[in-house]
Design a protein around this motif. Structure first.
Motif, PDB file in Angstrom:
ATOM      1  N   UNK A   1      54.321  42.822  41.175  1.00  0.00           N
ATOM      2  CA  UNK A   1      55.087  44.190  41.094  1.00  0.00           C
ATOM      3  C   UNK A   1      54.395  45.410  41.559  1.00  0.00           C
ATOM      4  N   UNK A   2      53.206  45.582  41.370  1.00  0.00           N
ATOM      5  CA  UNK A   2      52.559  47.096  41.238  1.00  0.00           C
ATOM      6  C   UNK A   2      51.464  46.861  42.323  1.00  0.00           C
ATOM      7  N   UNK A   3      51.195  45.842  43.109  1.00  0.00           N
ATOM      8  CA  UNK A   3      49.888  46.154  44.082  1.00  0.00           C
ATOM      9  C   UNK A   3      50.527  46.376  45.364  1.00  0.00           C
ATOM     10  N   UNK A   4      49.941  47.369  46.069  1.00  0.00           N
ATOM     11  CA  UNK A   4      50.382  47.891  47.326  1.00  0.00           C
ATOM     12  C   UNK A   4      50.258  46.565  48.513  1.00  0.00           C
ATOM     13  N   UNK A   5      51.385  46.852  49.476  1.00  0.00           N
ATOM     14  CA  UNK A   5      51.319  45.627  50.591  1.00  0.00           C
ATOM     15  C   UNK A   5      50.270  46.291  51.605  1.00  0.00           C
ATOM     16  N   UNK A   6      50.566  45.756  52.803  1.00  0.00           N
ATOM     17  CA  UNK A   6      49.533  45.964  53.769  1.00  0.00           C
ATOM     18  C   UNK A   6      50.190  46.571  55.141  1.00  0.00           C
ATOM     19  N   UNK A   7      49.430  47.465  55.841  1.00  0.00           N
ATOM     20  CA  UNK A   7      50.374  47.838  56.926  1.00  0.00           C
ATOM     21  C   UNK A   7      50.595  47.136  58.250  1.00  0.00           C
ATOM     22  N   UNK A   8      51.723  47.182  58.593  1.00  0.00           N
ATOM     23  CA  UNK A   8      52.197  46.008  59.710  1.00  0.00           C
ATOM     24  C   UNK A   8      51.112  46.489  61.014  1.00  0.00           C
TER      25      UNK A   8
ATOM     26  N   UNK B   1      40.672  37.559  59.877  1.00  0.00           N
ATOM     27  CA  UNK B   1      41.050  39.064  59.691  1.00  0.00           C
ATOM     28  C   UNK B   1      40.832  39.193  58.313  1.00  0.00           C
ATOM     29  N   UNK B   2      39.938  40.148  57.756  1.00  0.00           N
ATOM     30  CA  UNK B   2      40.085  40.558  56.712  1.00  0.00           C
ATOM     31  C   UNK B   2      40.309  41.994  56.356  1.00  0.00           C
ATOM     32  N   UNK B   3      41.228  42.193  55.227  1.00  0.00           N
ATOM     33  CA  UNK B   3      41.586  43.605  54.913  1.00  0.00           C
ATOM     34  C   UNK B   3      41.101  43.881  53.601  1.00  0.00           C
ATOM     35  N   UNK B   4      40.981  45.061  53.341  1.00  0.00           N
ATOM     36  CA  UNK B   4      41.144  45.708  52.050  1.00  0.00           C
ATOM     37  C   UNK B   4      41.918  47.039  52.319  1.00  0.00           C
ATOM     38  N   UNK B   5      42.650  47.303  51.074  1.00  0.00           N
ATOM     39  CA  UNK B   5      43.535  48.649  50.939  1.00  0.00           C
ATOM     40  C   UNK B   5      43.103  49.223  49.780  1.00  0.00           C
ATOM     41  N   UNK B   6      42.521  50.581  50.076  1.00  0.00           N
ATOM     42  CA  UNK B   6      42.065  51.351  49.085  1.00  0.00           C
ATOM     43  C   UNK B   6      42.451  52.803  48.787  1.00  0.00           C
ATOM     44  N   UNK B   7      42.263  53.226  47.862  1.00  0.00           N
ATOM     45  CA  UNK B   7      42.741  54.943  47.906  1.00  0.00           C
ATOM     46  C   UNK B   7      41.835  55.786  48.368  1.00  0.00           C
ATOM     47  N   UNK B   8      42.483  56.638  49.100  1.00  0.00           N
ATOM     48  CA  UNK B   8      41.834  57.734  49.739  1.00  0.00           C
ATOM     49  C   UNK B   8      41.311  58.676  48.813  1.00  0.00           C
TER      50      UNK B   8
END
Length: 251
Positions: free
Chosen positions: A20-27, A135-142
């Motif tokens: 519900x709450x985690x962000x998705x990943x940019x296309x 491909x490894x991705x991480x999404x983190x706050x700026x």
């Protein structure tokens, strides 16, 4: 179970909240990762440590044939419930339940830091076709944004942060040298409470006791309610997606 293993296995109890709450990943990050394949055609893609399908959904939306592999039964069940038309299998990065050279790309969304790279990299190489992509991705706050940096500080717990920036991926003879880049992204939150619900899906929050968690949540809520950027109505959390890609070389 040591703390690292306990954190790695902690997400199942929060599977619904995670979805519900985690962000998705940019296309744009997905498309950049696949550029070395040199085609816009539909590909056979493996989402490894797929969790509840946050990245799986993005890969499906791009039209690819996706197999999702996830070790946690609760997370995998949530993925199946939310992302339809995906082949979903229980399995680990160190033992991937698909045949040799059957996928064009292996994606890993905010999970590569949990892997035993000495075992996982040969397994990933095994399932990739020559010329395929890891491909490894991480999404983190700026965190160079003031209010985001302050919120990160307030969310610190008695266990270390689960931010993994930068991440070192071990060189391996089956892969060409890594390439990396970053993409801007945002995470829409309807309220301060929704932002806190997102932060509570991180392992550093899940593994602490209820008393510590409640105290941290109270501090974060008070802060978000007083900041002009977050106090009234919906807001976007600025994120940065860091993306690594490595091409499978012929042996």
């Amino acid at each position: 179970m040591d703390l690292h293993a306990r954190r790695a296995d902690s997400f199942g109890a929060q599977a619904e909240a995670y979805a519900e709450h985690r962000p998705d990943y940019p296309v744009a990050a997905i498309r950049w990762a696949l550029e070395p394949l040199g085609t816009d055609e539909r590909l056979d893609v493996l989402d490894l440590a797929a969790g509840t399908g946050k990245l799986t959904a993005g890969l499906c939306a791009e039209g690819h044939r996706v197999t999702a592999v996830e070790p946690n039964e609760q997370m995998l069940s949530e993925l199946v419930r939310r992302v339809h038309g995906v082949r979903a299998l229980p399995g680990h990065a160190e033992h991937i339940p698909v045949p040799d050279q059957t996928v064009d790309a292996v994606f890993v969304g905010t999970a590569f830091h949990w892997f035993d790279q000495e075992k996982a990299l040969p397994e990933i190489a095994r399932v990739l076709r020559p010329g395929g992509v890891l491909a490894a991705m991480w999404v983190e706050p700026v965190t160079d944004v003031e209010w985001v940096r302050d919120l990160e500080r307030l969310s610190a717990t008695s266990v270390e942060s689960d931010r993994h920036d930068p991440v070192s991926i071990t060189a391996h003879p089956s892969f060409a040298p890594e390439e990396r880049t970053t993409f801007p992204h945002t995470h829409h939150r309807d309220s301060p409470e929704a932002a806190i619900a997102w932060i509570n899906t991180h392992s550093r929050m899940i593994v602490i006791d209820e008393q510590e968690r409640a105290a941290i949540n109270d501090k974060m809520l008070a802060y978000l309610r007083e900041r002009p950027e977050t106090s009234n109505g919906p807001f976007d959390v600025p994120l940065r997606a860091e993306v690594f890609r490595m091409v499978r070389v012929s042996e």
